[in-house]
Design a protein around this motif. Structure first.
Motif, PDB file in Angstrom:
ATOM      1  N   ILE A  31      12.256   7.885   3.138  1.00  0.00           N
ATOM      2  CA  ILE A  31      12.532   8.939   2.150  1.00  0.00           C
ATOM      3  C   ILE A  31      13.556   8.451   1.141  1.00  0.00           C
TER       4      ILE A  31
ATOM      5  N   ARG B 212      11.821   5.926  -1.211  1.00  0.00           N
ATOM      6  CA  ARG B 212      10.884   6.559  -2.126  1.00  0.00           C
ATOM      7  C   ARG B 212      11.591   7.470  -3.120  1.00  0.00           C
TER       8      ARG B 212
ATOM      9  N   VAL C 133      14.508  23.017   1.121  1.00  0.00           N
ATOM     10  CA  VAL C 133      13.979  21.937   0.271  1.00  0.00           C
ATOM     11  C   VAL C 133      12.710  22.392  -0.437  1.00  0.00           C
ATOM     12  N   LEU C 134      11.811  23.048   0.322  1.00  0.00           N
ATOM     13  CA  LEU C 134      10.549  23.487  -0.286  1.00  0.00           C
ATOM     14  C   LEU C 134      10.790  24.521  -1.377  1.00  0.00           C
TER      15      LEU C 134
ATOM     16  N   ILE D 281      12.459  22.514  -4.696  1.00  0.00           N
ATOM     17  CA  ILE D 281      11.597  21.689  -5.538  1.00  0.00           C
ATOM     18  C   ILE D 281      10.139  22.063  -5.340  1.00  0.00           C
TER      19      ILE D 281
ATOM     20  N   ARG E  48       6.465  23.551  -6.847  1.00  0.00           N
ATOM     21  CA  ARG E  48       5.780  23.231  -8.090  1.00  0.00           C
ATOM     22  C   ARG E  48       5.764  24.403  -9.052  1.00  0.00           C
TER      23      ARG E  48
ATOM     24  N   ARG F  15       8.654  24.853 -11.511  1.00  0.00           N
ATOM     25  CA  ARG F  15       8.742  23.877 -12.590  1.00  0.00           C
ATOM     26  C   ARG F  15       7.738  24.178 -13.689  1.00  0.00           C
TER      27      ARG F  15
ATOM     28  N   LEU G 123       1.726   6.289   2.190  1.00  0.00           N
ATOM     29  CA  LEU G 123       2.290   5.123   1.512  1.00  0.00           C
ATOM     30  C   LEU G 123       1.205   4.106   1.198  1.00  0.00           C
TER      31      LEU G 123
ATOM     32  N   ALA H 180       6.109  17.953   5.240  1.00  0.00           N
ATOM     33  CA  ALA H 180       6.146  18.805   4.040  1.00  0.00           C
ATOM     34  C   ALA H 180       7.264  18.360   3.114  1.00  0.00           C
ATOM     35  N   ILE H 181       8.421  17.995   3.677  1.00  0.00           N
ATOM     36  CA  ILE H 181       9.530  17.520   2.831  1.00  0.00           C
ATOM     37  C   ILE H 181       9.107  16.260   2.091  1.00  0.00           C
ATOM     38  N   PHE H 182       8.491  15.310   2.834  1.00  0.00           N
ATOM     39  CA  PHE H 182       8.102  14.056   2.179  1.00  0.00           C
ATOM     40  C   PHE H 182       7.054  14.313   1.096  1.00  0.00           C
TER      41      PHE H 182
ATOM     42  N   VAL I  82       6.516  17.001  -0.618  1.00  0.00           N
ATOM     43  CA  VAL I  82       7.034  17.700  -1.794  1.00  0.00           C
ATOM     44  C   VAL I  82       7.902  16.752  -2.624  1.00  0.00           C
ATOM     45  N   LEU I  83       8.585  15.801  -1.956  1.00  0.00           N
ATOM     46  CA  LEU I  83       9.360  14.819  -2.721  1.00  0.00           C
ATOM     47  C   LEU I  83       8.444  13.915  -3.524  1.00  0.00           C
ATOM     48  N   VAL I  84       7.316  13.479  -2.913  1.00  0.00           N
ATOM     49  CA  VAL I  84       6.385  12.602  -3.626  1.00  0.00           C
ATOM     50  C   VAL I  84       5.749  13.334  -4.792  1.00  0.00           C
TER      51      VAL I  84
ATOM     52  N   PHE J  70       7.062  15.790  -6.424  1.00  0.00           N
ATOM     53  CA  PHE J  70       8.123  15.962  -7.414  1.00  0.00           C
ATOM     54  C   PHE J  70       8.252  14.716  -8.270  1.00  0.00           C
ATOM     55  N   LYS J  71       8.187  13.543  -7.598  1.00  0.00           N
ATOM     56  CA  LYS J  71       8.296  12.285  -8.332  1.00  0.00           C
ATOM     57  C   LYS J  71       7.085  12.091  -9.245  1.00  0.00           C
TER      58      LYS J  71
ATOM     59  N   LEU K  92       5.354  14.379 -10.707  1.00  0.00           N
ATOM     60  CA  LEU K  92       5.518  15.225 -11.890  1.00  0.00           C
ATOM     61  C   LEU K  92       6.426  14.558 -12.903  1.00  0.00           C
ATOM     62  N   ASP K  93       7.478  13.887 -12.401  1.00  0.00           N
ATOM     63  CA  ASP K  93       8.386  13.203 -13.319  1.00  0.00           C
ATOM     64  C   ASP K  93       7.666  12.102 -14.085  1.00  0.00           C
TER      65      ASP K  93
END
Lengths: 173, 149
Positions: free
Chosen positions: A63, A66, A160-161, A164, A166, A169, B57, B134-136, B138-140, B142-143, B145-146
């Motif tokens: 994490i 990434r 966290v959910l 961030i 969707r 945003r 990955l 779910a955390i991973f 949502v982080l991916v 999020f990235k 979208l950036d």
């Protein structure tokens, strides 16, 4: 002996993690600290903790890599090194003084004198039927604590959910 | 290979195809044998989540989110939490919170033994595995979208 070697390795890796300027190398040094901690748990005969530590360390590393490696964080390098060094030394010395007095009062390693823990160790197998004593303690005798820990993780994931997600945003744009 | 940007190279994809099933199976083994051998719900759940993250990955996020989307992961996580709480509340059948309500506990060293402990392990593994995935995810996302901007 190997315990001291591993502790030394972990201390050097932690210092490297703070001092290295490259972000990826720093994250990998943090991973080395976690791996050393997992091996320490294995030497101290706590395989449950060793498995959990190793697995969570891998997940955190993935994490971190990434999520943070693309972000170029600026390094702050201003003066005040004299104040920083002096305050760090003062804190280290005071910690060592208090630790000397506090650690003298601890029972010898591996010989705890605990009434409740002795009851758990003796009654774990007959009362719950689980041969892994860690499982019998955390899910039966101390199930209430595990429920609290599960609630903490659940709340963290929900947070966290929510932060961030969707939908928020898209509405923002 | 249709689109080259998705995931990593062919070597990584082939090795992933061979190993990811074993990792998932090992996670399930650790969960189910948590009351016999070292391991348990938390470690097993994280290993199960890691198998999905490994897939993500190597193959890119679209392949994995088709198998298990982030909303489904959230539902699974809530299901695990509710299951753990309901097991705890079912202890009131025997008198108090978290009572081990199976009266005969089975023989030690067998898979079906120790009353509610395997059930609790399964609930915790669902909660931890789905939550961390779910955390991973949502982080991916999020990235991603950036990068689109």
């Amino acid at each position: 002996m190997e315990l001291q070697l591993l502790l030394l390795f972990m201390v050097f890796a932690a210092i490297a993690a703070v001092q290295i300027e490259d972000l990826l190398s720093s994250v990998i040094a943090v991973g080395a600290v976690g791996l050393g901690l997992s091996m320490v748990f294995l030497i101290l005969k706590a395989p449950d903790l060793a498995i959990t530590q190793l697995v969570v360390e891998i997940l955190c590393l993935i994490i971190l890599i990434r999520a943070t490696i693309k972000k170029d964080l600026p390094l702050i390098k201003d003066g005040r090194w004299l104040f920083n060094t002096v305050s760090t030394l003062v804190f280290i010395v005071s910690f060592l003084v208090f630790a000397y007095f506090a650690l003298n009062e601890l029972p010898r390693f591996g010989a705890p004198i605990m009434r409740v823990a002795k009851e758990y160790i003796e009654q774990g197998l007959p009362k719950t039927g689980a041969t892994n004593i860690v499982a019998s303690i955390i899910l039966d005798f101390r199930g209430y604590d595990t429920l609290g820990e599960a609630t903490i993780l659940f709340t963290a994931v929900m947070g966290v959910l929510a932060v961030i997600r969707r939908v928020g945003r898209i509405n923002e744009e | 290979m249709k689109n080259k940007e998705e995931g990593m190279t062919l070597i990584v994809k082939t090795i992933t195809r061979l190993t990811v099933g074993l990792i998932l199976l090992y996670g399930i083994y650790i969960v189910l044998h948590g009351h016999i051998s070292p391991g348990g719900g938390f470690a097993g759940g994280v290993i199960i989540a890691l198998s999905f993250i490994h897939l993500m990955l190597a193959f890119g996020r679209e392949v994995v989110l088709k198998k298990l989307s982030q909303a489904q992961a959230s539902i699974l996580e809530s299901l695990g939490a509710l299951m753990f709480l309901s097991i705890a509340l079912l202890g009131f059948l025997g008198g108090y919170f978290f009572f081990n309500f199976f009266l005969h506990k089975g023989k030690p060293f067998e898979l079906f033994s120790a009353g509610i402990i395997p059930l609790c392990n399964i609930a915790i593994s669902l909660k931890v595995g789905a939550g961390l995935f779910a955390i991973f995810a949502v982080l991916v996302l999020f990235k991603g979208l950036d990068e689109e901007k």
